[in-house]
Design a protein around this motif. Sequence first.
Motif, PDB file in Angstrom:
ATOM      1  N   THR A 240       0.819  -1.203   0.000  1.00 40.72           N
ATOM      2  CA  THR A 240       0.000   0.000   0.000  1.00 40.72           C
ATOM      3  C   THR A 240       0.859   1.261   0.000  1.00 40.72           C
ATOM      4  N   ARG A 241       0.212   2.384  -0.216  1.00 40.21           N
ATOM      5  CA  ARG A 241       0.864   3.689  -0.092  1.00 40.21           C
ATOM      6  C   ARG A 241       0.709   4.140   1.351  1.00 40.21           C
ATOM      7  N   ARG A 242       1.804   4.200   2.070  1.00 38.44           N
ATOM      8  CA  ARG A 242       1.760   4.456   3.497  1.00 38.44           C
ATOM      9  C   ARG A 242       1.514   5.935   3.794  1.00 38.44           C
ATOM     10  N   VAL A 243       0.625   6.196   4.731  1.00 39.86           N
ATOM     11  CA  VAL A 243       0.366   7.568   5.186  1.00 39.86           C
ATOM     12  C   VAL A 243       1.322   7.870   6.335  1.00 39.86           C
ATOM     13  N   GLN A 244       2.055   8.970   6.234  1.00 34.14           N
ATOM     14  CA  GLN A 244       3.029   9.343   7.260  1.00 34.14           C
ATOM     15  C   GLN A 244       2.323  10.031   8.433  1.00 34.14           C
ATOM     16  N   LEU A 245       1.684   9.210   9.278  1.00 33.99           N
ATOM     17  CA  LEU A 245       0.893   9.767  10.370  1.00 33.99           C
ATOM     18  C   LEU A 245       1.748  10.508  11.396  1.00 33.99           C
ATOM     19  N   SER A 246       3.043  10.239  11.433  1.00 35.80           N
ATOM     20  CA  SER A 246       3.900  10.920  12.408  1.00 35.80           C
ATOM     21  C   SER A 246       3.898  12.433  12.194  1.00 35.80           C
ATOM     22  N   ARG A 247       3.589  12.872  10.994  1.00 35.77           N
ATOM     23  CA  ARG A 247       3.573  14.304  10.697  1.00 35.77           C
ATOM     24  C   ARG A 247       2.427  15.026  11.390  1.00 35.77           C
ATOM     25  N   CYS A 248       1.421  14.275  11.815  1.00 32.53           N
ATOM     26  CA  CYS A 248       0.275  14.928  12.451  1.00 32.53           C
ATOM     27  C   CYS A 248       0.641  15.480  13.823  1.00 32.53           C
ATOM     28  N   GLU A 249       1.765  15.037  14.393  1.00 30.94           N
ATOM     29  CA  GLU A 249       2.170  15.539  15.705  1.00 30.94           C
ATOM     30  C   GLU A 249       2.477  17.031  15.659  1.00 30.94           C
ATOM     31  N   GLU A 250       2.859  17.517  14.497  1.00 34.53           N
ATOM     32  CA  GLU A 250       3.211  18.929  14.362  1.00 34.53           C
ATOM     33  C   GLU A 250       1.970  19.808  14.223  1.00 34.53           C
ATOM     34  N   LEU A 251       0.812  19.199  14.024  1.00 31.43           N
ATOM     35  CA  LEU A 251      -0.418  19.956  13.829  1.00 31.43           C
ATOM     36  C   LEU A 251      -1.493  19.430  14.763  1.00 31.43           C
ATOM     37  N   PRO A 252      -1.488  19.858  16.015  1.00 36.90           N
ATOM     38  CA  PRO A 252      -2.476  19.371  16.982  1.00 36.90           C
ATOM     39  C   PRO A 252      -3.904  19.650  16.518  1.00 36.90           C
ATOM     40  N   LEU A 253      -4.751  18.667  16.719  1.00 38.44           N
ATOM     41  CA  LEU A 253      -6.159  18.783  16.351  1.00 38.44           C
ATOM     42  C   LEU A 253      -6.989  19.054  17.597  1.00 38.44           C
ATOM     43  N   GLY A 254      -7.935  19.981  17.504  1.00 40.29           N
ATOM     44  CA  GLY A 254      -8.818  20.253  18.619  1.00 40.29           C
ATOM     45  C   GLY A 254      -9.808  19.121  18.807  1.00 40.29           C
ATOM     46  N   ASN A 255     -10.534  19.173  19.917  1.00 42.48           N
ATOM     47  CA  ASN A 255     -11.552  18.150  20.145  1.00 42.48           C
ATOM     48  C   ASN A 255     -12.579  18.143  19.028  1.00 42.48           C
ATOM     49  N   GLU A 256     -12.838  19.324  18.482  1.00 46.89           N
ATOM     50  CA  GLU A 256     -13.678  19.470  17.299  1.00 46.89           C
ATOM     51  C   GLU A 256     -12.869  20.249  16.265  1.00 46.89           C
ATOM     52  N   PRO A 257     -12.070  19.551  15.462  1.00 46.25           N
ATOM     53  CA  PRO A 257     -11.154  20.226  14.535  1.00 46.25           C
ATOM     54  C   PRO A 257     -11.876  21.199  13.603  1.00 46.25           C
ATOM     55  N   THR A 258     -11.242  22.322  13.376  1.00 42.27           N
ATOM     56  CA  THR A 258     -11.795  23.310  12.454  1.00 42.27           C
ATOM     57  C   THR A 258     -11.484  22.904  11.016  1.00 42.27           C
ATOM     58  N   VAL A 259     -12.127  23.589  10.096  1.00 41.95           N
ATOM     59  CA  VAL A 259     -11.891  23.310   8.670  1.00 41.95           C
ATOM     60  C   VAL A 259     -10.428  23.563   8.316  1.00 41.95           C
ATOM     61  N   ASP A 260      -9.880  24.665   8.829  1.00 42.91           N
ATOM     62  CA  ASP A 260      -8.477  24.985   8.525  1.00 42.91           C
ATOM     63  C   ASP A 260      -7.533  23.932   9.110  1.00 42.91           C
ATOM     64  N   GLU A 261      -7.827  23.444  10.318  1.00 46.93           N
ATOM     65  CA  GLU A 261      -6.986  22.410  10.920  1.00 46.93           C
ATOM     66  C   GLU A 261      -7.000  21.131  10.079  1.00 46.93           C
ATOM     67  N   VAL A 262      -8.161  20.772   9.583  1.00 45.33           N
ATOM     68  CA  VAL A 262      -8.282  19.549   8.786  1.00 45.33           C
ATOM     69  C   VAL A 262      -7.562  19.706   7.451  1.00 45.33           C
ATOM     70  N   ARG A 263      -7.758  20.834   6.810  1.00 45.44           N
ATOM     71  CA  ARG A 263      -7.061  21.059   5.536  1.00 45.44           C
ATOM     72  C   ARG A 263      -5.547  21.046   5.741  1.00 45.44           C
ATOM     73  N   GLY A 264      -5.089  21.721   6.779  1.00 43.88           N
ATOM     74  CA  GLY A 264      -3.657  21.759   7.052  1.00 43.88           C
ATOM     75  C   GLY A 264      -3.096  20.385   7.362  1.00 43.88           C
ATOM     76  N   LEU A 265      -3.887  19.571   8.065  1.00 45.53           N
ATOM     77  CA  LEU A 265      -3.440  18.214   8.391  1.00 45.53           C
ATOM     78  C   LEU A 265      -3.223  17.389   7.134  1.00 45.53           C
ATOM     79  N   PHE A 266      -4.203  17.389   6.242  1.00 47.71           N
ATOM     80  CA  PHE A 266      -4.075  16.572   5.040  1.00 47.71           C
ATOM     81  C   PHE A 266      -2.954  17.081   4.131  1.00 47.71           C
ATOM     82  N   ASP A 267      -2.741  18.385   4.109  1.00 46.57           N
ATOM     83  CA  ASP A 267      -1.600  18.913   3.353  1.00 46.57           C
ATOM     84  C   ASP A 267      -0.290  18.392   3.929  1.00 46.57           C
ATOM     85  N   ALA A 268      -0.184  18.377   5.271  1.00 44.28           N
ATOM     86  CA  ALA A 268       1.039  17.902   5.926  1.00 44.28           C
ATOM     87  C   ALA A 268       1.252  16.415   5.676  1.00 44.28           C
TER      88      ALA A 268
END
Length: 296
Positions: A240-268
């Motif tokens: 499979t194509r592995r998702v580098q989940l370790s990168r999400c540590e640099e972009l903390p997600l709120g309990n209810e992530p905002t649209v900008d947080e989600v977009r930034g996460l997937f970009d990262a």
Amino acid sequence: MIRLLAWLRGNIDGVVALVLAMVVGVLAVLDLIDVDQVNAVVLLVLGLLATTLLRDRQLSAQAVRDASAVQLLYGPDIGHAHTLARRDTEVWIFKGGTGTYIRAVTLRACVENARREQRPLRMQLEILDPANEPLCKTYAQFRTSLSPETGRSDEAWTTERTRRESYATVLAACWFRQRFTFLTIEVGLSSVMTTFRWDLSSSCVIVTQDNPNTPALMFERDKPYYRDLNRELVASFKQTRRVQLSRCEELPLGNEPTVDEVRGLFDALGLGLPASFTDRDVADITRRALQPRNPY
């Protein structure tokens, strides 16, 4: 002739015992051998017969074990088997479509159990690649073919829904990873669709399909095939194509992530959302990730 030779090879001990009994019987009638010789041959024949019986008993026992290696599960028994599999497991390996049930039940329950017992948890999820639009279209067509008449309360399977479901699974994996230190989770994006769902825990493997009328298969850890299916899932994940989940540590997600947080996460993560996805679409992905509806 080939069948006869094969039969003789599989029943050689019985054949030898029968031939010896017939020969000794004829010689005894003709008074060509004494009583001591007859007794010795009788003991030999009995020994051969005992060997044959023990072999047949062993083969029968093996057949019974093999027959019980696979259990068929129907209806509520499937959910109950999943509940038992999640209870004490330290590993969960999934391979399937978009991971809808994983988000709705399995991921949350496994994390809660591990947190309560203060033990580590390893999860491996193989889902459809949401960036592969033709693949998602094929999967949507497959799901629609299973239930072509969608009721008012059911959501139709479309290419866009399939993509959102897969994105939601990635988002859920990141969200839970940030909240449970002892969760080791990997996500692999597959370029091949499967019509089966594979769930492997420390105790068993459960294989299900999207058709509710089809029974599930369960292979317990101490029975044949568990190790083989484990090996199959590991080999599949490596492709499979592995998702580098370790990168999400640099972009903390709120309990209810905002649209900008989600977009930034997937970009990262290197999974930038399609330009056609509006803020409403992103919010829908977040809802599917953190407030999923149990499809069963």
